[in-house]
Design an enzyme around this catalytic site. Structure first.
Site, PDB file in Angstrom:
ATOM      1  N   ALA A   7       0.798  -1.231   0.000  1.00  0.00           N
ATOM      2  CA  ALA A   7       0.000   0.000   0.000  1.00  0.00           C
ATOM      3  C   ALA A   7       0.828   1.276   0.000  1.00  0.00           C
ATOM      4  CB  ALA A   7      -0.938   0.003   1.208  1.00  0.00           C
ATOM      5  N   PHE A  18      -6.188   1.575   2.753  1.00  0.00           N
ATOM      6  CA  PHE A  18      -7.392   0.903   3.231  1.00  0.00           C
ATOM      7  C   PHE A  18      -7.135  -0.033   4.402  1.00  0.00           C
ATOM      8  CE2 PHE A  18      -8.625   1.641  -1.316  1.00  0.00           C
ATOM      9  CZ  PHE A  18      -9.490   2.679  -1.021  1.00  0.00           C
ATOM     10  N   ARG A  19      -5.913  -0.106   4.905  1.00  0.00           N
ATOM     11  CA  ARG A  19      -5.629  -0.996   6.034  1.00  0.00           C
ATOM     12  C   ARG A  19      -6.336  -0.537   7.302  1.00  0.00           C
ATOM     13  NH1 ARG A  19      -4.995  -5.782   4.595  1.00  0.00           N
ATOM     14  NH2 ARG A  19      -3.347  -6.057   3.109  1.00  0.00           N
ATOM     15  N   ASP A  96      -4.260  -1.679  -7.787  1.00  0.00           N
ATOM     16  CA  ASP A  96      -4.511  -0.411  -8.467  1.00  0.00           C
ATOM     17  C   ASP A  96      -3.943  -0.285  -9.876  1.00  0.00           C
ATOM     18  OD1 ASP A  96      -1.741   0.064  -7.953  1.00  0.00           O
ATOM     19  OD2 ASP A  96      -2.236   1.110  -6.089  1.00  0.00           O
ATOM     20  N   HIS A 113      -3.410 -10.086  -5.086  1.00  0.00           N
ATOM     21  CA  HIS A 113      -4.818  -9.900  -4.721  1.00  0.00           C
ATOM     22  C   HIS A 113      -5.692  -9.614  -5.936  1.00  0.00           C
ATOM     23  CE1 HIS A 113      -3.995 -10.178  -0.503  1.00  0.00           C
ATOM     24  NE2 HIS A 113      -3.248  -9.095  -0.475  1.00  0.00           N
TER      25      HIS A 113
END
Length: 130
Positions: A7, A18-19, A96, A113
């Site tokens: 991230a 978003f963690r 992303d 992911h």
């Protein structure tokens, strides 16, 4: 050169983290009001419970990612990798697509992911561009 990234790469380009709930809630104030975390929203259950809400969340994220310009660190890493005899390989937990936008070759990237830029039904089937 093996590049592993999470991230922090996106955060330095201006993407929310978003963690924790703070980055998510700053990017999506209605989720703060509802007390929903990223893990809550990442569930495919939302597409059955409230498809408009789910598509709105993912559509906004997709647009945000497509509008974000990768920071200069991506170019530095790419240049280092290109200077190596065997080039570079990227292993990232990011969805992303910033490495692709920064000019890294698709066949040298693993997104563990997946990618928000592609869709697949819950029961399998073809993978489609978002």
């Amino acid at each position: 050169l093996l590049i592993t990234a999470g991230a922090g790469m996106g955060v330095d380009s201006g993407l929310p983290d978003f963690r924790g709930t703070e980055g998510l809630w700053k990017a999506y104030p209605p989720l703060a009001h509802l007390g929903l975390s990223f893990a809550d929203m990442a569930s495919p259950d939302w597409f059955q419970r409230d498809p408009t809400f789910a598509w709105g969340f993912y559509g906004h994220r997709l647009l945000l990612y497509r509008r974000t310009v990768p920071h200069g660190g991506f170019q530095i890493l790419r240049e280092w990798g290109e200077a190596m005899p065997d080039g570079h390989f990227v292993f990232t937990s990011n969805v992303d697509g910033q490495f692709q936008v920064a000019g890294f070759r698709d066949d040298r990237i693993v997104e563990c992911h997946g990618s928000i830029h592609f869709l697949q039904g819950l029961r399998g089937g073809p993978i489609q561009s978002a």
